[in-house]
Design a protein around this motif. Structure first.
Motif, PDB file in Angstrom:
ATOM      1  N   MET A 303      22.177 -76.206  -1.273  1.00 31.63           N
ATOM      2  CA  MET A 303      20.770 -75.831  -0.584  1.00 31.63           C
ATOM      3  C   MET A 303      21.053 -75.818   0.757  1.00 31.63           C
ATOM      4  SD  MET A 303      17.494 -75.622  -0.368  1.00 31.63           S
ATOM      5  CE  MET A 303      16.640 -75.963  -1.882  1.00 31.63           C
ATOM      6  N   THR A 305      19.398 -76.184   4.737  1.00 34.03           N
ATOM      7  CA  THR A 305      18.093 -76.376   5.299  1.00 34.03           C
ATOM      8  C   THR A 305      18.308 -76.169   6.877  1.00 34.03           C
ATOM      9  OG1 THR A 305      17.531 -77.714   3.756  1.00 34.03           O
ATOM     10  CG2 THR A 305      16.325 -77.836   5.789  1.00 34.03           C
ATOM     11  N   ASN A 307      16.692 -75.572  11.005  1.00 33.38           N
ATOM     12  CA  ASN A 307      15.284 -75.352  11.909  1.00 33.38           C
ATOM     13  C   ASN A 307      15.532 -73.903  12.821  1.00 33.38           C
ATOM     14  OD1 ASN A 307      14.184 -77.757  11.152  1.00 33.38           O
ATOM     15  ND2 ASN A 307      14.986 -78.936  12.594  1.00 33.38           N
ATOM     16  N   THR A 333      12.202 -70.684   1.441  1.00 33.09           N
ATOM     17  CA  THR A 333      11.069 -71.339   1.872  1.00 33.09           C
ATOM     18  C   THR A 333      10.862 -71.709   3.267  1.00 33.09           C
ATOM     19  OG1 THR A 333      11.032 -72.274  -0.405  1.00 33.09           O
ATOM     20  CG2 THR A 333       9.815 -73.446   1.045  1.00 33.09           C
ATOM     21  N   ALA A 351      11.083 -75.098   9.489  1.00 34.11           N
ATOM     22  CA  ALA A 351      12.300 -75.308   8.747  1.00 34.11           C
ATOM     23  C   ALA A 351      12.434 -74.188   7.652  1.00 34.11           C
ATOM     24  CB  ALA A 351      12.116 -76.701   8.032  1.00 34.11           C
ATOM     25  N   ASN A 353      14.579 -73.440   4.098  1.00 33.54           N
ATOM     26  CA  ASN A 353      15.373 -73.947   2.874  1.00 33.54           C
ATOM     27  C   ASN A 353      15.534 -72.711   2.019  1.00 33.54           C
ATOM     28  OD1 ASN A 353      15.064 -77.024   2.846  1.00 33.54           O
ATOM     29  ND2 ASN A 353      12.920 -76.478   3.156  1.00 33.54           N
ATOM     30  N   THR A 379      23.269 -79.259   1.100  1.00 34.84           N
ATOM     31  CA  THR A 379      22.818 -80.256  -0.008  1.00 34.84           C
ATOM     32  C   THR A 379      23.350 -79.733  -1.212  1.00 34.84           C
ATOM     33  OG1 THR A 379      21.140 -80.957   1.346  1.00 34.84           O
ATOM     34  CG2 THR A 379      21.231 -81.739  -1.052  1.00 34.84           C
TER      35      THR A 379
END
Length: 401
Positions: A303, A305, A307, A333, A351, A353, A379
């Motif tokens: 995963m 993530t 910004n 997402t 953000a 994801n 992650t």
């Protein structure tokens, strides 16, 4: 690509034969001398007591069990990797006494764990003493012998990788033997002097060579140190499990093209009879399959993530989707990142994801940066559950359910 032997387990009607336990009875037959003594009062009383027992003996010796049983390898690397995989799926095996062969998995209370030798797992699946098992596909194929009583529920647990392969000496009459066809055409093999093959996989080895056209073959059975047989003059070739091939090379042996009998790794196997008839087996199988499938899929993904500045979620989505490595499972997402500016709540960043393959991680980070991504976090994932597990659907179809 080398031709390989494959074992198939197809659906057929279940056998209606009674279990060995159900047919076993304890009989008492007095000797002639004992019959002669039975006139005595004390002996008569004893005979009366004995004669009252057959009714109890006619009932089953073992009560029908209600728990589901799974067999796991008891020793070696396969055992360690099996326990590690189950633990990664939050299915830790609890063994209160290391000297005992039984254990449990607390998250599945109706499941009883039995530690067994791999070949015994296959045999006990066929006899009905186990309902499920984790064992290498090579062992399933060798000791199952193509039986329809076994169902391979998950064929790729991603450990225990090896291949069952034929190997011959590098030198002597085999120096110029490169392919299986070369070996077949050697004039040395006759009815009086057959090709001598040593193996612990007699069923698979014999089936493979017969299908390849070999007529003059004699198999020798052995469980270990097979590489020593050709140098000692006891065999011409071996059929054995190979991982890296280092042991073969160090013993002056070589694999030949077309000589791979079977590719193997750990599998989840079930008894067809248990899946159909024993209460709780199908439900436990479903949970195990869901967890294994979801975890194994997740181990190959990460995963990510990040910004990203933007005027709207749609604008950010357009930029992200323009990059091939960061499109995610169904798509990224994107959610607003709220901050307070001049006393007001404002959105300046979004953000993102997105799930990406581990092997494409660095490329994905580069692509995120190229469209304005920053503060990238990575992650590990434990599970990725699909709407429905494909292997579960396939199992139901095979069982006719």
């Amino acid at each position: 690509m080398p031709a390989m032997l494959t074992a198939q387990f197809t659906v057929l009607p279940l056998s209606q034969s009674p279990s060995p336990q159900a047919s076993f009875r304890l009989g008492l037959r007095p000797s002639p001398a004992a019959r002669a003594r039975s006139v005595a009062p004390v002996a008569a009383a004893s005979a009366t007591a004995v004669s009252a027992k057959p009714a109890a003996a006619s009932s089953p010796l073992v009560a029908e069990r209600t728990v589901v049983r799974i067999g796991l390898p008891s020793k070696g690397r396969m055992a360690e990797q099996t326990l590690s995989l189950l633990k990664s799926c939050q299915l830790s095996v609890r063994q209160l006494n290391p000297r005992q062969y039984t254990a449990d998995i607390p998250l599945i209370p109706n499941l009883e764990v039995w530690f067994q030798r791999p070949k015994d797992i296959v045999r006990k699946l066929q006899s009905g003493d186990l309902d499920l098992g984790i064992v290498g596909f090579d062992i399933v194929s060798e000791y199952g012998e193509g039986t329809e009583d076994l169902v391979v529920v998950h064929d790729a647990l991603d450990f225990g990788h090896c291949r069952l392969s034929l190997a011959v000496p590098k030198e002597g009459i085999f120096e110029n033997i490169i392919t299986l066809e070369d070996l077949l055409k050697m004039p040395e093999w006759t009815e009086e002097r057959p090709l001598r093959v040593v193996t612990g996989f007699g069923y698979l080895g014999d089936k493979f060579l017969r299908e390849k056209g070999f007529k003059h073959v004699r198999f020798l059975s052995a469980d270990g140190a097979l590489e020593s047989y050709p140098p000692m003059g006891m065999a011409d070739a071996i059929v054995d499990l190979v991982s890296s091939g280092t042991t073969l090379r160090e013993n002056n042996l070589k694999e030949i093209d077309g000589g791979v009998v079977l590719e193997s790794q750990a599998t989840l196997v079930a008894s067809r009879k248990s899946l159909h008839k024993r209460k709780g087996v199908l439900e436990v199988t479903h949970e195990l399959l869901e967890r294994l499938e979801a975890h194994l899929r997740a181990t190959a993904e990460l995963m990510v993530t990040a910004n990203m500045r933007g005027n709207s979620a749609e604008e950010v989505a357009e930029r992200v989707l323009s990059q091939t490595s960061i499109c995610g499972l169904q798509g990224p997402t994107i959610s607003p990142v709220y901050c307070r500016r001049d006393g007001k709540v404002d959105v300046e960043y979004y953000a993102i994801n997105v799930v990406v393959p581990q092997k494409l991680l660095y490329k994905s980070i580069q692509q995120l940066r190229s469209v304005g991504g920053s503060g990238v976090l990575v992650t590990k994932l434990t599970y990725i559950f699909d709407e429905e597990t494909p292997r579960w659907r396939n199992l139901l179809l095979e069982l006719g359910l």
